[in-house]
Design an enzyme around this catalytic site. Structure first.
Site, mmCIF file in Angstrom:
data_model
loop_
_atom_site.group_PDB
_atom_site.id
_atom_site.type_symbol
_atom_site.label_atom_id
_atom_site.label_comp_id
_atom_site.label_asym_id
_atom_site.label_seq_id
_atom_site.Cartn_x
_atom_site.Cartn_y
_atom_site.Cartn_z
ATOM 1 N N ASP A 26 0.819 -1.221 0.000
ATOM 2 C CA ASP A 26 0.000 0.000 0.000
ATOM 3 C C ASP A 26 0.853 1.272 0.000
ATOM 4 O O ASP A 26 1.980 1.274 0.484
ATOM 5 C CB ASP A 26 -0.901 -0.021 1.240
ATOM 6 C CG ASP A 26 -2.037 0.978 1.138
ATOM 7 O OD1 ASP A 26 -2.365 1.394 0.012
ATOM 8 O OD2 ASP A 26 -2.589 1.346 2.178
ATOM 9 N N ASN A 74 -11.116 -2.569 -4.969
ATOM 10 C CA ASN A 74 -10.343 -1.587 -5.750
ATOM 11 C C ASN A 74 -11.003 -1.224 -7.089
ATOM 12 O O ASN A 74 -10.599 -0.251 -7.733
ATOM 13 C CB ASN A 74 -8.901 -2.065 -5.975
ATOM 14 C CG ASN A 74 -8.017 -1.964 -4.751
ATOM 15 O OD1 ASN A 74 -7.105 -2.762 -4.550
ATOM 16 N ND2 ASN A 74 -8.268 -0.981 -3.908
#
Ligand code: IPE
Ligand code: IPE
Ligand code: MG
Length: 246
Positions: A26, A74
């Site tokens: 991330d 996502n």
């Protein structure tokens, strides 16, 4: 003698390397933003960084490295960003022979394949097939992966088996659920690493993380060095894993 203690040197114990390390890759977007670059550049740099981490993990003796590349959530991102991520993935799969293909590494993809394009699905099949005999590190890419979806699908399969008369309800146990997950033949992660300063799982390996050790860092994924990775493993080695015992 001088009234202070010398701090013990932190050294990696080669005999206590976690078998399975999972990473939530991330912070690519914020890495790019900080530099005034498009998010897609952050994703490319993040993918580049994975190349170093894969080599390092393999050399260290990690047997399974599972990396979160794209979650079932996502898809909520702008189309342009999703397209850039899928293109990046495709380019890596096309270059498989020059990259992972040269190493003693097996590639697998864990995730819901139906939403991926036919082209990407075909490339995944090819790369998985090419590397399935490799005995070194297993690189598992969590792609269109969601822990809740994975568990839902396991439940559906088991329910169907009950309906078909192949399984008795009384026989449903933890092992049967584990056996119906993408990770059916992979041990649970020993260590889960999340860079980028977030302290959450974001739907990653929900079933498998029951006794995983967590390690967080504020560094964005493209800047997450092999030195940091080593630090995470040293910290892991200093933990006392009790699994509910004493
Ligand atoms: C991780 O980086 C990559 C994916 C989720 C695909 P992000 O894109 O989430 O980066 P941040 O969290 O916005 O910085
Ligand atoms: C988790 O990161 C997914 C990946 C790294 C692929 P996100 O950036 O999607 O997670 P949230 O939205 O911050 O929880
Ligand atoms: Mg993020």
């Amino acid at each position: 003698m001088f009234g202070f203690k010398k701090r013990a040197k932190r050294v990696l114990d080669k005999n206590n390397i976690p078998k399975h390390v999972a990473i939530i890759m991330d912070g690519n977007g914020r890495w790019a933003k900080k530099r005034g670059l498009p998010r897609s550049v952050g994703h490319s740099m993040g993918a580049k960084n994975l190349e170093n981490i894969v080599d390092f993990a393999g050399n260290m003796g990690v047997k399974y490295l599972t990396v979160y590349a794209f979650s079932t959530e996502n898809w909520k991102r702008p189309k342009e960003e999703v397209d850039a991520l899928m293109k990046l993935l495709k380019d890596y799969l096309l270059d498989f022979d020059n990259l992972l293909g040269k190493k003693d590494a097996r590639l697998r993809v864990f995730g819901h394949r139906e939403e991926l394009s036919d082209e990407i699905n075909e490339l995944i099949d090819i790369c998985e097939e090419k590397s399935k005999h490799k005995t070194g590190i297993s690189i598992n890419i969590a792609l269109n992966y969601g822990g809740r979806l994975e568990i839902c699908q396991a439940v559906k399969k088991i329910a169907q088996n009950v309906k078909d008369g192949n399984v008795n309800v009384e026989d449903i146990d933890e092992k049967m659920i584990s056996d119906n997950l993408y990770t059916y033949d992979v041990p649970d992660p020993d260590l889960i690493i999340r860079p980028s300063g977030e302290y959450r799982l974001s739907n990653f390996l929900l079933w498998q993380c029951a006794y995983s050790e967590f390690w967080y860092s504020d560094i964005f994924w493209p800047d997450f060095t092999t030195k940091k990775f080593e630090d995470a493993i040293i910290d892991y080695q200093l933990r006392n894993r009790r699994f509910g015992g004493v």
